[in-house]
Design a protein around this motif. Structure first.
Motif, PDB file in Angstrom:
ATOM      1  N   MET A   1       2.892  -0.254  -7.816  1.00 46.66           N
ATOM      2  CA  MET A   1       1.624   0.348  -7.416  1.00 46.66           C
ATOM      3  C   MET A   1       1.869   1.529  -6.468  1.00 46.66           C
ATOM      4  O   MET A   1       1.173   2.531  -6.547  1.00 46.66           O
ATOM      5  N   GLU A   2       2.876   1.355  -5.595  1.00 45.11           N
ATOM      6  CA  GLU A   2       3.183   2.422  -4.651  1.00 45.11           C
ATOM      7  C   GLU A   2       3.660   3.680  -5.379  1.00 45.11           C
ATOM      8  O   GLU A   2       3.235   4.792  -5.069  1.00 45.11           O
ATOM      9  N   VAL A   3       4.530   3.489  -6.358  1.00 50.17           N
ATOM     10  CA  VAL A   3       5.058   4.620  -7.131  1.00 50.17           C
ATOM     11  C   VAL A   3       3.927   5.307  -7.890  1.00 50.17           C
ATOM     12  O   VAL A   3       3.813   6.540  -7.895  1.00 50.17           O
ATOM     13  N   ALA A   4       3.060   4.506  -8.507  1.00 49.00           N
ATOM     14  CA  ALA A   4       1.925   5.068  -9.243  1.00 49.00           C
ATOM     15  C   ALA A   4       1.013   5.845  -8.296  1.00 49.00           C
ATOM     16  O   ALA A   4       0.546   6.941  -8.631  1.00 49.00           O
ATOM     17  N   ALA A   5       0.785   5.299  -7.111  1.00 49.34           N
ATOM     18  CA  ALA A   5      -0.074   5.972  -6.124  1.00 49.34           C
ATOM     19  C   ALA A   5       0.540   7.304  -5.700  1.00 49.34           C
ATOM     20  O   ALA A   5      -0.182   8.302  -5.535  1.00 49.34           O
ATOM     21  N   GLN A   6       1.864   7.343  -5.543  1.00 53.41           N
ATOM     22  CA  GLN A   6       2.535   8.598  -5.176  1.00 53.41           C
ATOM     23  C   GLN A   6       2.377   9.641  -6.281  1.00 53.41           C
ATOM     24  O   GLN A   6       2.094  10.806  -6.009  1.00 53.41           O
ATOM     25  N   HIS A   7       2.566   9.206  -7.538  1.00 49.66           N
ATOM     26  CA  HIS A   7       2.377  10.121  -8.668  1.00 49.66           C
ATOM     27  C   HIS A   7       0.935  10.646  -8.706  1.00 49.66           C
ATOM     28  O   HIS A   7       0.706  11.836  -8.904  1.00 49.66           O
ATOM     29  N   MET A   8      -0.036   9.751  -8.487  1.00 51.31           N
ATOM     30  CA  MET A   8      -1.452  10.148  -8.515  1.00 51.31           C
ATOM     31  C   MET A   8      -1.748  11.159  -7.412  1.00 51.31           C
ATOM     32  O   MET A   8      -2.406  12.165  -7.642  1.00 51.31           O
ATOM     33  N   VAL A  19       3.796   4.524 -15.359  1.00 50.40           N
ATOM     34  CA  VAL A  19       4.204   3.489 -14.403  1.00 50.40           C
ATOM     35  C   VAL A  19       3.223   2.312 -14.437  1.00 50.40           C
ATOM     36  O   VAL A  19       3.637   1.141 -14.470  1.00 50.40           O
ATOM     37  N   LEU A  20       1.929   2.603 -14.458  1.00 52.61           N
ATOM     38  CA  LEU A  20       0.921   1.529 -14.461  1.00 52.61           C
ATOM     39  C   LEU A  20       0.963   0.728 -15.762  1.00 52.61           C
ATOM     40  O   LEU A  20       0.841  -0.499 -15.744  1.00 52.61           O
ATOM     41  N   THR A  21       1.120   1.418 -16.878  1.00 54.35           N
ATOM     42  CA  THR A  21       1.163   0.726 -18.168  1.00 54.35           C
ATOM     43  C   THR A  21       2.395  -0.167 -18.240  1.00 54.35           C
ATOM     44  O   THR A  21       2.318  -1.312 -18.704  1.00 54.35           O
ATOM     45  N   GLN A  22       3.524   0.323 -17.727  1.00 53.95           N
ATOM     46  CA  GLN A  22       4.746  -0.480 -17.693  1.00 53.95           C
ATOM     47  C   GLN A  22       4.557  -1.696 -16.770  1.00 53.95           C
ATOM     48  O   GLN A  22       4.939  -2.818 -17.118  1.00 53.95           O
ATOM     49  N   ALA A  23       3.937  -1.473 -15.614  1.00 51.92           N
ATOM     50  CA  ALA A  23       3.696  -2.574 -14.675  1.00 51.92           C
ATOM     51  C   ALA A  23       2.777  -3.627 -15.291  1.00 51.92           C
ATOM     52  O   ALA A  23       2.998  -4.833 -15.126  1.00 51.92           O
ATOM     53  N   LEU A  24       1.766  -3.169 -16.032  1.00 54.51           N
ATOM     54  CA  LEU A  24       0.835  -4.115 -16.659  1.00 54.51           C
ATOM     55  C   LEU A  24       1.504  -4.930 -17.752  1.00 54.51           C
ATOM     56  O   LEU A  24       1.106  -6.072 -17.995  1.00 54.51           O
ATOM     57  N   SER A  25       2.482  -4.352 -18.420  1.00 49.12           N
ATOM     58  CA  SER A  25       3.192  -5.132 -19.449  1.00 49.12           C
ATOM     59  C   SER A  25       3.998  -6.258 -18.789  1.00 49.12           C
ATOM     60  O   SER A  25       4.185  -7.316 -19.368  1.00 49.12           O
ATOM     61  N   GLY A  29      -1.554 -10.180 -15.437  1.00 46.64           N
ATOM     62  CA  GLY A  29      -2.589 -10.905 -14.695  1.00 46.64           C
ATOM     63  C   GLY A  29      -2.934 -10.270 -13.365  1.00 46.64           C
ATOM     64  O   GLY A  29      -3.649 -10.866 -12.554  1.00 46.64           O
ATOM     65  N   ASN A  30      -2.442  -9.035 -13.123  1.00 52.02           N
ATOM     66  CA  ASN A  30      -2.680  -8.376 -11.839  1.00 52.02           C
ATOM     67  C   ASN A  30      -3.928  -7.489 -11.925  1.00 52.02           C
ATOM     68  O   ASN A  30      -3.909  -6.404 -12.502  1.00 52.02           O
ATOM     69  N   ALA A  31      -5.002  -7.961 -11.331  1.00 51.67           N
ATOM     70  CA  ALA A  31      -6.285  -7.243 -11.394  1.00 51.67           C
ATOM     71  C   ALA A  31      -6.207  -5.864 -10.745  1.00 51.67           C
ATOM     72  O   ALA A  31      -6.812  -4.899 -11.224  1.00 51.67           O
ATOM     73  N   GLU A  32      -5.455  -5.755  -9.657  1.00 52.41           N
ATOM     74  CA  GLU A  32      -5.388  -4.476  -8.942  1.00 52.41           C
ATOM     75  C   GLU A  32      -4.714  -3.392  -9.786  1.00 52.41           C
ATOM     76  O   GLU A  32      -5.068  -2.207  -9.690  1.00 52.41           O
TER      77      GLU A  32
END
Length: 196
Positions: A1-8, A19-25, A29-32
């Motif tokens: 999430m931190e890496v994605a936030a930095q990119h954003m 990064v987010l799509t990879q994290a979700l895979s 179950g992570n709502a955030e």
């Protein structure tokens, strides 16, 4: 999430999305993560994708009132007012003092012509955080719609005092002027004189 936030933050949206799509895979179950991806999709004008992700976030964490507020705002983009209202009602039940839930519900109720119910939500916002300007503006508008003109003017004057943004202050001043003109016109019609 931190890496994605930095990119954003740096405007690197494709990298943030990857990064987010990879994290979700890895963490489905992570709502955030769904909430974050929805915010990114919204930033990129992908309203449909944002809504799908917010629906997942709410399903995974139904007790999070902010997710419900976010989903309600997305529902409104599709004119799904009843579903938006249900989400905002649920958010208020979960956290009665949550300003985004109360303020958005009040605004939606006002748009649905339910001024008295909207007024109650704006009253609550002001009771909880009296230094926020926007609820004063909306409550003033509700008072005006309900025929309580002096209370309406008082609220808009208070809004102008609180507003930091020059454009907001101007909007308040313009509204007061429009109300004054409407009153003068009504008075002139009542006495049989022409409008000034």
């Amino acid at each position: 999430m931190e890496v994605a936030a930095q990119h954003m933050a740096a405007g690197r949206y494709p990298q943030a999305m990857a990064v987010l799509t990879q994290a979700l895979s890895r963490y489905p179950g992570n709502a955030e993560l769904f909430n974050m991806r929805a915010a990114l999709e919204l930033e990129q004008k992908d309203i449909k994708g944002a809504l799908a992700d917010m629906e997942q976030a709410v399903q995974l964490a139904p007790e999070n009132p902010l997710y419900r507020v976010s989903r309600a705002q997305l529902y409104l983009r599709f004119e799904r007012k009843e579903e938006a209202l249900q989400d905002l009602d649920a958010a208020v039940l979960l956290d009665p003092d949550l300003i985004p839930a109360r303020f958005n519900r009040g605004t939606l109720l006002a748009n649905l012509g339910k001024e008295k119910e909207a007024l109650a939500d704006f009253d609550h916002c002001i009771a909880v955080q009296p230094h926020l300007p926007a609820p004063w503006f909306n409550r003033g508008s509700m008072y005006w719609a309900l025929g309580e003109k002096e209370k309406a003017r008082e609220d808009i004057r208070h809004f102008i005092e609180l507003a930091q943004e020059p454009a907001w202050r101007k909007a308040g001043e313009d509204l007061l002027e429009a109300w004054d003109q409407a009153d003068r016109k009504q008075a002139a019609m009542g006495t049989g004189e022409g409008a000034p």
